[in-house]
Design a protein around this motif. Structure first.
Motif, PDB file in Angstrom:
ATOM      1  N   THR A 285       0.825  -1.202   0.000  1.00 39.15           N
ATOM      2  CA  THR A 285       0.000   0.000   0.000  1.00 39.15           C
ATOM      3  C   THR A 285       0.861   1.254   0.000  1.00 39.15           C
ATOM      4  OG1 THR A 285      -1.688  -1.200   1.249  1.00 39.15           O
ATOM      5  CG2 THR A 285      -1.871   1.170   1.208  1.00 39.15           C
ATOM      6  N   ILE A 286       1.945   1.231   0.778  1.00 38.76           N
ATOM      7  CA  ILE A 286       2.872   2.361   0.796  1.00 38.76           C
ATOM      8  C   ILE A 286       3.554   2.496  -0.564  1.00 38.76           C
ATOM      9  CG2 ILE A 286       5.028   3.210   1.801  1.00 38.76           C
ATOM     10  CD1 ILE A 286       4.110   1.960   4.454  1.00 38.76           C
ATOM     11  N   GLY A 287       3.947   1.377  -1.151  1.00 40.85           N
ATOM     12  CA  GLY A 287       4.615   1.403  -2.448  1.00 40.85           C
ATOM     13  C   GLY A 287       3.741   1.926  -3.566  1.00 40.85           C
ATOM     14  N   ARG A 288       2.438   1.691  -3.494  1.00 40.32           N
ATOM     15  CA  ARG A 288       1.512   2.205  -4.508  1.00 40.32           C
ATOM     16  C   ARG A 288       1.127   3.657  -4.245  1.00 40.32           C
ATOM     17  NH1 ARG A 288      -1.120  -3.225  -4.082  1.00 40.32           N
ATOM     18  NH2 ARG A 288      -2.327  -2.299  -2.417  1.00 40.32           N
ATOM     19  N   LYS A 289       1.656   4.204  -3.155  1.00 41.47           N
ATOM     20  CA  LYS A 289       1.402   5.594  -2.765  1.00 41.47           C
ATOM     21  C   LYS A 289      -0.090   5.868  -2.613  1.00 41.47           C
ATOM     22  CE  LYS A 289       5.641   7.441  -4.737  1.00 41.47           C
ATOM     23  NZ  LYS A 289       6.477   6.822  -3.800  1.00 41.47           N
ATOM     24  N   GLU A 290      -0.770   4.940  -1.949  1.00 36.97           N
ATOM     25  CA  GLU A 290      -2.192   5.135  -1.678  1.00 36.97           C
ATOM     26  C   GLU A 290      -2.351   6.038  -0.461  1.00 36.97           C
ATOM     27  OE1 GLU A 290      -4.215   1.416  -1.495  1.00 36.97           O
ATOM     28  OE2 GLU A 290      -3.541   0.806  -3.474  1.00 36.97           O
ATOM     29  N   THR A 291      -3.547   6.371  -0.153  1.00 37.49           N
ATOM     30  CA  THR A 291      -3.813   7.321   0.933  1.00 37.49           C
ATOM     31  C   THR A 291      -3.539   6.679   2.298  1.00 37.49           C
ATOM     32  OG1 THR A 291      -6.119   6.649   1.102  1.00 37.49           O
ATOM     33  CG2 THR A 291      -5.602   8.421  -0.445  1.00 37.49           C
ATOM     34  N   ASP A 292      -3.404   7.562   3.283  1.00 37.96           N
ATOM     35  CA  ASP A 292      -3.203   7.082   4.651  1.00 37.96           C
ATOM     36  C   ASP A 292      -4.414   6.292   5.138  1.00 37.96           C
ATOM     37  OD1 ASP A 292      -0.703   8.157   4.883  1.00 37.96           O
ATOM     38  OD2 ASP A 292      -1.387   9.994   5.884  1.00 37.96           O
ATOM     39  N   ARG A 293      -5.575   6.638   4.642  1.00 34.50           N
ATOM     40  CA  ARG A 293      -6.793   5.935   5.055  1.00 34.50           C
ATOM     41  C   ARG A 293      -6.724   4.452   4.660  1.00 34.50           C
ATOM     42  NH1 ARG A 293     -12.998   7.117   3.243  1.00 34.50           N
ATOM     43  NH2 ARG A 293     -13.913   5.775   4.824  1.00 34.50           N
ATOM     44  N   ASP A 294      -6.223   4.177   3.480  1.00 30.92           N
ATOM     45  CA  ASP A 294      -6.084   2.786   3.033  1.00 30.92           C
ATOM     46  C   ASP A 294      -5.089   2.021   3.902  1.00 30.92           C
ATOM     47  OD1 ASP A 294      -7.902   3.120   0.954  1.00 30.92           O
ATOM     48  OD2 ASP A 294      -6.341   3.768  -0.445  1.00 30.92           O
ATOM     49  N   MET A 295      -3.981   2.685   4.251  1.00 38.49           N
ATOM     50  CA  MET A 295      -2.980   2.021   5.108  1.00 38.49           C
ATOM     51  C   MET A 295      -3.551   1.727   6.491  1.00 38.49           C
ATOM     52  SD  MET A 295       0.638   3.773   4.166  1.00 38.49           S
ATOM     53  CE  MET A 295       0.067   5.446   4.035  1.00 38.49           C
ATOM     54  N   HIS A 296      -4.301   2.686   7.032  1.00 34.94           N
ATOM     55  CA  HIS A 296      -4.906   2.482   8.345  1.00 34.94           C
ATOM     56  C   HIS A 296      -5.955   1.374   8.299  1.00 34.94           C
ATOM     57  CE1 HIS A 296      -2.858   5.670  10.419  1.00 34.94           C
ATOM     58  NE2 HIS A 296      -3.171   6.535   9.455  1.00 34.94           N
TER      59      HIS A 296
END
Length: 80
Positions: free
Chosen positions: A54-65
């Motif tokens: 998720t971090i590598g795809r540079k998605e939003t913080d909401r997705d990581m959380h």
């Protein structure tokens, strides 16, 4: 044929409450403990990979959380 107590006098219970063999208890529960520990380690590795992707795809913080929360809930459900 001899009369008497028969087989009832020869069988003795060995695993009464608090009187069992401690080594047998450890041998009985060890595989269960290892399965739970292995499952927890696998879930941790999967959660780490999902968050890293998720971090590598540079998605939003909401997705990581969201992924982190789901991994935490799944881990708690397995270990409880």
């Amino acid at each position: 044929m001899q009369r008497g107590r028969g087989w009832r006098g020869k069988i003795r219970p060995t695993a009464r409450c608090g009187r069992g063999d401690p080594l047998a208890a450890v041998g009985f529960i060890y595989p269960v403990t290892m399965v739970i520990a292995s499952l927890a380690i696998g879930l941790l590795a999967d959660a780490n990979a999902a968050v890293s992707q998720t971090i590598g795809r540079k998605e939003t913080d909401r997705d990581m959380h969201r992924i982190g929360l789901h991994a935490e809930e799944l881990g708690r459900a397995v270990t409880e």
